[in-house]
Design a protein around this motif. Sequence first.
Motif, PDB file in Angstrom:
ATOM      1  N   ARG A  72      -8.710 -10.094  -5.842  1.00 21.35           N
ATOM      2  CA  ARG A  72      -7.118 -10.677  -6.067  1.00 21.35           C
ATOM      3  C   ARG A  72      -6.930 -12.272  -5.859  1.00 21.35           C
ATOM      4  O   ARG A  72      -6.049 -12.579  -6.100  1.00 21.35           O
ATOM      5  CB  ARG A  72      -6.267 -10.156  -5.750  1.00 21.35           C
ATOM      6  CG  ARG A  72      -6.304  -9.896  -3.821  1.00 21.35           C
ATOM      7  CD  ARG A  72      -5.305  -9.015  -3.180  1.00 21.35           C
ATOM      8  NE  ARG A  72      -5.641  -8.528  -1.325  1.00 21.35           N
ATOM      9  CZ  ARG A  72      -5.964  -9.560  -0.885  1.00 21.35           C
ATOM     10  NH1 ARG A  72      -5.025 -10.823  -0.673  1.00 21.35           N
ATOM     11  NH2 ARG A  72      -6.316  -9.241   0.724  1.00 21.35           N
ATOM     12  N   TRP A  78      -5.579  -9.591 -11.452  1.00 16.85           N
ATOM     13  CA  TRP A  78      -4.201  -9.096 -11.814  1.00 16.85           C
ATOM     14  C   TRP A  78      -4.345  -8.026 -12.769  1.00 16.85           C
ATOM     15  O   TRP A  78      -3.738  -7.097 -12.978  1.00 16.85           O
ATOM     16  CB  TRP A  78      -3.049  -9.929 -11.507  1.00 16.85           C
ATOM     17  CG  TRP A  78      -3.335  -9.866  -9.184  1.00 16.85           C
ATOM     18  CD1 TRP A  78      -3.379 -11.248  -9.130  1.00 16.85           C
ATOM     19  CD2 TRP A  78      -3.060  -8.808  -8.961  1.00 16.85           C
ATOM     20  NE1 TRP A  78      -3.112 -10.802  -7.492  1.00 16.85           N
ATOM     21  CE2 TRP A  78      -2.621  -9.191  -7.693  1.00 16.85           C
ATOM     22  CE3 TRP A  78      -2.765  -6.972  -8.806  1.00 16.85           C
ATOM     23  CZ2 TRP A  78      -2.628  -8.529  -6.011  1.00 16.85           C
ATOM     24  CZ3 TRP A  78      -2.276  -6.560  -7.691  1.00 16.85           C
ATOM     25  CH2 TRP A  78      -2.824  -7.151  -6.363  1.00 16.85           C
ATOM     26  N   GLU A 107       0.878  -9.223  -2.256  1.00 17.01           N
ATOM     27  CA  GLU A 107       1.311  -9.206  -3.594  1.00 17.01           C
ATOM     28  C   GLU A 107       2.056 -10.273  -3.854  1.00 17.01           C
ATOM     29  O   GLU A 107       3.166 -10.660  -5.402  1.00 17.01           O
ATOM     30  CB  GLU A 107       1.818  -7.809  -3.986  1.00 17.01           C
ATOM     31  CG  GLU A 107       0.567  -6.340  -4.389  1.00 17.01           C
ATOM     32  CD  GLU A 107       0.495  -5.925  -2.441  1.00 17.01           C
ATOM     33  OE1 GLU A 107      -0.847  -4.689  -2.707  1.00 17.01           O
ATOM     34  OE2 GLU A 107       1.182  -6.418  -1.749  1.00 17.01           O
ATOM     35  N   PRO A 116       2.401 -11.880  -7.830  1.00 19.24           N
ATOM     36  CA  PRO A 116       1.424 -11.133  -8.365  1.00 19.24           C
ATOM     37  C   PRO A 116       2.333  -9.381  -8.622  1.00 19.24           C
ATOM     38  O   PRO A 116       2.119  -8.797  -9.514  1.00 19.24           O
ATOM     39  CB  PRO A 116       0.010 -10.509  -7.156  1.00 19.24           C
ATOM     40  CG  PRO A 116       0.146 -12.031  -7.209  1.00 19.24           C
ATOM     41  CD  PRO A 116       1.853 -12.419  -7.265  1.00 19.24           C
TER      42      PRO A 116
END
Length: 231
Positions: A72, A78, A107, A116
Amino acid sequence: MAALGYRKIELAGLFDQDPARVRSMPDALNLQILGSHINWKRLRDDPDGLIEETRILGAEYMILAWLPVEERQTLAQWEAWIEIINDVAARAHQRGIRFAYHNHEFEFEPIDGVEPYGLLIAGVDRRYVSFELDLYWLTLAGRSPEPYFQAYPGGFPLIHAKDMHLQTTAMVDAGDGRIDFPAVLRQSELAGITHLVAEHDVSDQPFRTLRRSLAYFQSLHSQSDPTQRRK
């Protein structure tokens, strides 16, 4: 857990146990497996095996709850995961299984100016993908749930319900900290909330946490339902 009054449970891995055997235990206690957290590697490399495992468990949801740091780092990564999620979620739907994504705090850390989590909300196939919103990690990231509920109405059937200490970032039982659960539940219709999942990652007395969490959730239900207040 059944004796405490819970009727549904969520699994965070099978710990190398046979899924049929795992299912037999809650079945014998009239407990339903609501969801099962899945391994990211198997999601990528063995999605059909994961779907079949979830079917054997009788779980309503298969839930992606973690991506390692190396998976990530970039927006391209992503976007690739969003493609995988959409593909597997569509296949799971054909077997009567729903797919959900569970957040931590990472996130919400922008990459090249892009969050994200926002990328996930914008990119997932809304026919097949839901979210399990963990309120503790959302709060740790300095976010509130309302903007995400507005961005993805009906997309948050599952809420991980643990709390954050009033003065520190320590985890505490639901109702003991700073998270405004009543405010979240007032948005249930918008968000699509159907289940509060009691959780505490580091509780030193897990059954105390389970008892107190259930009592707190029941008190919230009574406050929101006039018929319950008369009982």
